[in-house]
Design a protein around this motif. Structure first.
Motif, PDB file in Angstrom:
ATOM      1  N   CYS A 115       4.853  -3.017   4.737  1.00  0.00           N
ATOM      2  CA  CYS A 115       4.253  -1.731   4.389  1.00  0.00           C
ATOM      3  C   CYS A 115       2.997  -1.998   3.566  1.00  0.00           C
ATOM      4  O   CYS A 115       2.806  -3.090   3.020  1.00  0.00           O
ATOM      5  N   CYS A 128      -4.915  -1.454  -1.488  1.00  0.00           N
ATOM      6  CA  CYS A 128      -3.495  -1.210  -1.265  1.00  0.00           C
ATOM      7  C   CYS A 128      -2.662  -2.396  -1.747  1.00  0.00           C
ATOM      8  O   CYS A 128      -3.193  -3.494  -1.984  1.00  0.00           O
ATOM      9  N   ARG A 169       3.955   8.383   2.860  1.00  0.00           N
ATOM     10  CA  ARG A 169       2.605   8.942   2.680  1.00  0.00           C
ATOM     11  C   ARG A 169       1.530   7.883   2.844  1.00  0.00           C
ATOM     12  O   ARG A 169       0.356   8.204   3.058  1.00  0.00           O
ATOM     13  N   SER A 170       1.926   6.616   2.766  1.00  0.00           N
ATOM     14  CA  SER A 170       0.979   5.511   2.984  1.00  0.00           C
ATOM     15  C   SER A 170       1.029   4.979   4.412  1.00  0.00           C
ATOM     16  O   SER A 170       0.417   3.952   4.712  1.00  0.00           O
ATOM     17  N   VAL A 216       0.999   0.094   0.562  1.00  0.00           N
ATOM     18  CA  VAL A 216       1.043   1.259  -0.317  1.00  0.00           C
ATOM     19  C   VAL A 216      -0.336   1.519  -0.896  1.00  0.00           C
ATOM     20  O   VAL A 216      -0.921   0.649  -1.553  1.00  0.00           O
ATOM     21  N   ASP A 217      -0.868   2.696  -0.623  1.00  0.00           N
ATOM     22  CA  ASP A 217      -2.170   3.087  -1.164  1.00  0.00           C
ATOM     23  C   ASP A 217      -2.102   3.092  -2.693  1.00  0.00           C
ATOM     24  O   ASP A 217      -1.144   3.620  -3.278  1.00  0.00           O
TER      25      ASP A 217
END
Length: 429
Positions: free
Chosen positions: A225, A313, A102-103, A227-228
């Motif tokens: 990655c 993030c 989702r991020s 991540v929000d």
């Protein structure tokens, strides 16, 4: 096979029975009918095939084969299989895969895809001159190595570079080899043994050994990655606090080897599970990665996490030596391994290395988030209680009553589980 970008509804997958999960995969063309039948009947590795894979075989040893759906890596969805006996590993990976997808998912980079072999020479009379002689003959040494294994040359691989270094009383000759889709242990070992007599002649010394190195620094892969923060907590202040704590946890693993060891073990919870599922040598992967963790002389955490306040993030990065294979060894023999590759969509060796490294980063994210927020014991104890209930002889229909009582008991052990189970059955009768 279903298209990798096809969106499937995995909601409730963990609540289904094994038979229902297999049917779901078959209905969405993730398993063919033969694979579905093999999994349903639990007859995936015959004693006959097992006897071809190892010495002194007396049977087979089973471990759970689990599915972690929808890892988004470099724009593709992957259905990842885990071989593991620890339920929390699968749950954590599923949780992390969902949040990171989702991020924006994982982005990876394969730095190179080569293996290293070495010949150690001793009793060399003039080491400096010997090194010069070896390097001057590098072209002929490469040809000699390729002649020892011509099939890899036909597939576009082969020996690429020769190096020689003086280390204490030794001269060590390193050969870099493009092994294509194979891990290449036998290939590289064959080449190194073919080079040893010539190297003895050129150096005037003796060969101590000729063998592949599992410290695969020419097979590095990076997964990243972002991540929000809203996925850490719905409350902005709490999300910032958790991101800061996860960054600090990452820093702790860089300075304290006691923490680094456990930090890295968490990474390998997922990596080992997928490496085993795909029929690869998890021992070789662990050896190379742990060596990489102490490349500067101190054992450190392999991943890093940083809180990017400007972009709101948490950024994660993991670089590992990942000499993984899609051909050779037992990969073509074990039917379960073939199913794992089918579910992944038959990735290349480079692609599989990216998937495995991404899985390690996901597993690490889940562990750090738990450790810096609620702690890991709550989830672990629930799973431990279920395991104890099953060991006590509880049927699946009895778990719903037994597990909550066991969690509230003074002592969480098998004796308590047996006593509660007996009490439940007495009241039922």
């Amino acid at each position: 096979m279903v298209n990798q970008m096809t969106k499937l509804n995995w909601a409730g997958f963990s609540k289904k029975s094994p038979e229902e999960r297999i049917a779901f995969l078959e209905n969405h063309q993730l398993l063919n009918p033969e694979e579905q039948e093999a999994l349903a009947q639990h007859q995936v590795l015959s004693l006959e095939i097992a006897n071809q894979m190892a010495e002194n075989v007396i049977g087979t040893h089973s471990l759970p084969l689990a599915l972690v759906p929808d890892f988004l890596i470099d724009g593709k969805n992957y259905q990842v299989t885990f071989v593991t006996e620890e339920p929390s590993v699968v749950a954590a990976a599923s949780f992390a895969a969902k949040i990171i997808k989702r991020s924006g998912g994982f982005q990876t980079r394969v730095h190179d895809r080569k293996m290293i072999g070495q010949v150690a020479l001793f009793d060399v009379p003039d080491k400096e001159q010997a090194v010069q002689n070896i390097l001057q003959k590098s072209a002929s040494l490469l040809s000699l190595a390729n002649e020892a294994h011509p099939s890899i040359v036909k597939r576009g691989g082969g020996a690429r570079e020769v190096k020689a270094e003086i280390k204490d009383n030794f001269i060590i000759v390193y050969l870099t080899v493009d092994t294509q889709e194979a891990m290449g242990a036998n290939m590289v070992n064959t080449m190194m043994e073919a080079l040893a007599p010539t190297l003895e002649e050129v150096s005037g010394g003796q060969s101590l050994m000729a063998i592949l190195s599992n410290y695969a620094t020419e097979s590095l892969v990076t997964a990243e990655c972002a991540v929000d923060l809203r996925f850490l907590s719905r409350k902005q202040e709490e999300a910032h606090y958790l991101a800061r704590k996860m960054e600090l946890a990452s820093q702790l693993a860089q300075i304290d080897p006691y923490r680094a060891s456990t930090h890295n073990k968490g990474i390998f919870n997922g990596i080992d599970a997928l490496v085993m599922a795909t029929g690869n040598d998890w021992r070789a992967i662990e050896a190379g990665c742990h060596a990489y963790a102490c490349q500067d002389g101190q054992y450190r955490g392999l991943s890093t996490w940083t809180f990017d306040e400007a972009e709101h993030c948490l950024r994660g990065s993991l670089t590992l030596p990942m000499p993984i294979a899609t051909k050779g060894g037992s990969i073509g023999l074990n039917p379960t391994v073939q199913i794992a590759h089918d579910l992944l969509g038959h990735p290349s060796a480079r692609e599989l290395a990216s998937i495995i490294t991404s899985v390690g980063l996901a597993q690490n994210f889940a562990a750090l988030k738990a450790l810096t927020s609620t702690g890991i014991q709550a989830g672990h104890m629930k799973l431990q209680a279920k395991s104890l209930a099953l060991l006590a002889g509880a049927r699946e229909t009895e778990l719903g009553q037994l597990v909550p009582q066991l969690l509230h008991a003074k002592h969480l052990n098998l004796e308590t589980a047996q006593a509660i189970l007996q009490d439940l059955r007495n009241h039922k009768n």
